[in-house]
Design an enzyme around this catalytic site. Structure first.
Site, PDB file in Angstrom:
ATOM      1  N   CYS A 114      53.581  28.383  41.844  1.00  0.00           N
ATOM      2  CA  CYS A 114      52.132  28.300  42.102  1.00  0.00           C
ATOM      3  C   CYS A 114      51.547  26.922  41.785  1.00  0.00           C
ATOM      4  O   CYS A 114      50.457  26.589  42.245  1.00  0.00           O
ATOM      5  CB  CYS A 114      51.401  29.377  41.315  1.00  0.00           C
ATOM      6  SG  CYS A 114      51.907  31.027  41.798  1.00  0.00           S
ATOM      7  N   HIS A 261      43.842  27.101  41.565  1.00  0.00           N
ATOM      8  CA  HIS A 261      44.840  28.017  42.125  1.00  0.00           C
ATOM      9  C   HIS A 261      44.237  29.422  42.080  1.00  0.00           C
ATOM     10  O   HIS A 261      43.593  29.803  41.107  1.00  0.00           O
ATOM     11  CB  HIS A 261      46.126  27.947  41.303  1.00  0.00           C
ATOM     12  CG  HIS A 261      47.084  29.054  41.622  1.00  0.00           C
ATOM     13  ND1 HIS A 261      47.456  29.335  42.918  1.00  0.00           N
ATOM     14  CD2 HIS A 261      47.730  29.965  40.833  1.00  0.00           C
ATOM     15  CE1 HIS A 261      48.294  30.363  42.904  1.00  0.00           C
ATOM     16  NE2 HIS A 261      48.468  30.764  41.660  1.00  0.00           N
ATOM     17  N   ASN A 291      46.865  35.840  46.121  1.00  0.00           N
ATOM     18  CA  ASN A 291      47.582  34.698  45.547  1.00  0.00           C
ATOM     19  C   ASN A 291      48.625  34.209  46.552  1.00  0.00           C
ATOM     20  O   ASN A 291      49.608  34.899  46.811  1.00  0.00           O
ATOM     21  CB  ASN A 291      48.243  35.139  44.238  1.00  0.00           C
ATOM     22  CG  ASN A 291      48.968  33.999  43.531  1.00  0.00           C
ATOM     23  OD1 ASN A 291      49.190  32.945  44.116  1.00  0.00           O
ATOM     24  ND2 ASN A 291      49.345  34.217  42.289  1.00  0.00           N
TER      25      ASN A 291
HETATM   26  O1  UT7 Z   1      50.122  32.661  40.262  1.00  0.00           O
HETATM   27  C1  UT7 Z   1      50.988  32.762  39.174  1.00  0.00           C
HETATM   28  C2  UT7 Z   1      50.282  33.199  38.015  1.00  0.00           C
HETATM   29  N1  UT7 Z   1      50.096  34.646  38.013  1.00  0.00           N
HETATM   30  C3  UT7 Z   1      49.030  35.094  37.387  1.00  0.00           C
HETATM   31  O2  UT7 Z   1      48.222  34.315  36.978  1.00  0.00           O
HETATM   32  C4  UT7 Z   1      48.895  36.582  37.152  1.00  0.00           C
HETATM   33  C5  UT7 Z   1      48.410  36.792  35.746  1.00  0.00           C
HETATM   34  N2  UT7 Z   1      48.240  38.183  35.375  1.00  0.00           N
HETATM   35  C6  UT7 Z   1      47.266  38.953  35.892  1.00  0.00           C
HETATM   36  O3  UT7 Z   1      46.530  38.537  36.760  1.00  0.00           O
HETATM   37  C7  UT7 Z   1      47.077  40.341  35.317  1.00  0.00           C
HETATM   38  O4  UT7 Z   1      47.878  40.475  34.174  1.00  0.00           O
HETATM   39  C8  UT7 Z   1      47.409  41.460  36.314  1.00  0.00           C
HETATM   40  C9  UT7 Z   1      46.358  41.512  37.388  1.00  0.00           C
HETATM   41  C10 UT7 Z   1      48.764  41.207  36.940  1.00  0.00           C
HETATM   42  C11 UT7 Z   1      47.436  42.816  35.621  1.00  0.00           C
HETATM   43  O5  UT7 Z   1      46.223  43.055  34.944  1.00  0.00           O
HETATM   44  P1  UT7 Z   1      46.240  43.669  33.472  1.00  0.00           P
HETATM   45  O6  UT7 Z   1      44.843  43.885  33.099  1.00  0.00           O
HETATM   46  O7  UT7 Z   1      47.048  42.731  32.632  1.00  0.00           O
HETATM   47  O8  UT7 Z   1      46.946  45.057  33.689  1.00  0.00           O
HETATM   48  P2  UT7 Z   1      48.321  45.622  33.079  1.00  0.00           P
HETATM   49  O9  UT7 Z   1      49.482  44.968  33.730  1.00  0.00           O
HETATM   50  O10 UT7 Z   1      48.261  45.601  31.596  1.00  0.00           O
HETATM   51  O11 UT7 Z   1      48.227  47.108  33.548  1.00  0.00           O
HETATM   52  C12 UT7 Z   1      47.194  47.986  33.065  1.00  0.00           C
HETATM   53  C13 UT7 Z   1      47.388  49.354  33.680  1.00  0.00           C
HETATM   54  C14 UT7 Z   1      48.775  49.908  33.465  1.00  0.00           C
HETATM   55  O12 UT7 Z   1      48.650  51.316  33.267  1.00  0.00           O
HETATM   56  P3  UT7 Z   1      48.691  51.949  31.779  1.00  0.00           P
HETATM   57  O13 UT7 Z   1      50.031  51.545  31.245  1.00  0.00           O
HETATM   58  O14 UT7 Z   1      47.545  51.321  31.062  1.00  0.00           O
HETATM   59  O15 UT7 Z   1      48.544  53.396  32.054  1.00  0.00           O
HETATM   60  C15 UT7 Z   1      49.468  49.662  34.782  1.00  0.00           C
HETATM   61  O16 UT7 Z   1      50.497  50.609  35.046  1.00  0.00           O
HETATM   62  O17 UT7 Z   1      47.202  49.284  35.094  1.00  0.00           O
HETATM   63  C16 UT7 Z   1      48.333  49.850  35.742  1.00  0.00           C
HETATM   64  N3  UT7 Z   1      48.542  49.141  37.005  1.00  0.00           N
HETATM   65  C17 UT7 Z   1      47.959  49.515  38.148  1.00  0.00           C
HETATM   66  N4  UT7 Z   1      47.125  50.513  38.468  1.00  0.00           N
HETATM   67  C18 UT7 Z   1      46.709  50.614  39.724  1.00  0.00           C
HETATM   68  C19 UT7 Z   1      49.289  48.036  37.226  1.00  0.00           C
HETATM   69  N5  UT7 Z   1      49.200  47.669  38.515  1.00  0.00           N
HETATM   70  C20 UT7 Z   1      48.392  48.575  39.114  1.00  0.00           C
HETATM   71  C21 UT7 Z   1      47.906  48.729  40.419  1.00  0.00           C
HETATM   72  N6  UT7 Z   1      47.066  49.752  40.679  1.00  0.00           N
HETATM   73  N7  UT7 Z   1      48.227  47.884  41.416  1.00  0.00           N
END
Ligand code: UT7
Length: 334
Positions: A114, A261, A291
């Site tokens: 990225c 980005h 992204n």
């Molecule tokens: O370009 C390269 C750089 N990349 C980035 O900058 C990405 C950086 N990270 C992020 O943007 C965020 O961490 C994410 C958007 C990827 C995830 O957000 P989060 O607030 O960190 O969520 P999480 O991964 O902790 O997931 C929270 C909950 C989980 O459920 P439980 O365990 O709390 O029950 C996941 O299973 O959300 C669930 N979850 C989803 N639910 C519905 C994860 N993905 C999804 C989804 N739809 N697509």
């Protein structure tokens, strides 16, 4: 005479097919509400079958060349930042070079995921400053849809395909002065004022692809520990924007635009807040493009230049963080 690089023009290309969050939620266990609230993403473009990274890159490069009003015969370097090349080798840049009808100059890819466009900007700018290139086409192009695990809802909803490009040309620093005069000082003229790149391989495995020619002999899928990447992004981007401003003796208030980005609106908001910038001065395309990795900055830049927000003389801060980890920034006076 001091040489610097001026950005003469830009262009971009998005595949025709748009996949909305609603559409995705028919096949992935997710909701529009979850994706929008966690990331700001509303839709993404997905390349058609048989449409490859080089096709996207070529279309964006052609548009940038047209916008810049240069002759293909003048180009002496083609750089393509991509983590999703057509083939393991040769470079996607070589394919684009051929399709542009060039046999002169050099062409190569850059791989910083990225951060690829910012890395490319640093390389192109240094080639120009060193006198080794005069007219560079720098492209960021990706087809991340091809490396996503569509059964992993934590990653497959986040990415899209696309390409953006800029044309950079060597200019005498005095001639780039925004007000047209001489002796205006380093940061008053147009062009790339400085670039800043970093990497730290300690965190190699928080964002990676679990395949490759030397390990599995497969292409593999993108794997990410989202929370960890998020944490590093906020920290590293906060420090890189300070580094870029300090290097040029500029204040946050001097900035006209932030072109970040586009990974996650929450990360972008955090950087904008640190800079004390209003949302009106941040170019946001993550809602429409998701992204697109190395393509996201030149895509956002092209949108804002073509809709008239970014004007000649504006001071723009570009920044990115990605797998590696890699991160970087560039300060450009348009
Ligand atoms: O370009 C390269 C750089 N990349 C980035 O900058 C990405 C950086 N990270 C992020 O943007 C965020 O961490 C994410 C958007 C990827 C995830 O957000 P989060 O607030 O960190 O969520 P999480 O991964 O902790 O997931 C929270 C909950 C989980 O459920 P439980 O365990 O709390 O029950 C996941 O299973 O959300 C669930 N979850 C989803 N639910 C519905 C994860 N993905 C999804 C989804 N739809 N697509």
């Amino acid at each position: 005479m001091t040489i610097r690089s001026e950005i003469l023009g830009c262009g971009s290309y998005l595949p025709e097919r748009i996949v909305t969050n609603e559409e995705l939620s028919a096949t992935v266990d997710t909701t529009d509400e979850w994706i929008r609230s966690r990331t700001g993403i509303g839709q993404r473009h997905i390349a058609a079958d048989g449409e490859n990274t080089s096709d996207l890159a070529f279309a964006a490069a052609q548009r940038a060349i047209e916008h810049a009003g240069i002759d293909v015969a003048d180009i002496d370097l083609v750089i393509c930042a991509t983590a999703t090349p057509d083939n393991t080798f040769p470079s996607t840049a070589a394919k684009v070079q051929h399709r542009l009808g060039m046999t002169q100059g050099a062409a190569f890819d850059i791989q910083a995921v990225c951060s690829g466009f910012v890395y490319g900007l640093a390389v192109a700018d240094n080639f120009i400053r060193a006198g080794q290139a005069k007219t560079v086409v720098l492209i960021g192009a990706e087809t991340f849809s091809r490396i996503l695990d569509w059964n992993d809802r934590g990653t497959c909803v986040l990415f899209g395909d696309g390409a953006g490009a800029v044309v950079m040309r060597a200019m005498d620093e005095d001639e780039t002065s925004a007000s047209g005069g001489n002796g205006q000082g380093h940061n008053s003229g147009r062009g790339v004022l400085s670039t800043h790149i970093h990497s730290d391989g300690t965190h190699y495995d928080i964002l990676y692809v679990d395949g490759g020619p030397s390990t599995t002999q497969t292409v593999g899928h993108l794997r990410m520990n989202g929370k960890e990447v998020f944490r590093h992004a906020v920290k590293n981007l906060a420090s890189i924007v300070d580094e870029a401003l300090e290097a040029n003796n500029l204040e946050r208030s001097d900035l006209d635009w932030l072109v970040p980005h586009q990974a996650n609106k929450r990360i972008i908001d955090s950087t904008a807040k640190k800079l004390g910038m209003s949302v009106d001065n941040v170019i946001l395309t993550v809602d429409k493009h998701a992204n697109t990795s190395a393509a996201s900055i030149p895509l956002a830049l092209d949108v804002a230049v073509k809709d008239g927000r970014i004007k000649r003389g504006d001071l723009i801060l570009l920044e990115a963080m990605g797998g590696g980890l890699t991160w970087g920034a560039g300060l450009v006076r348009w």
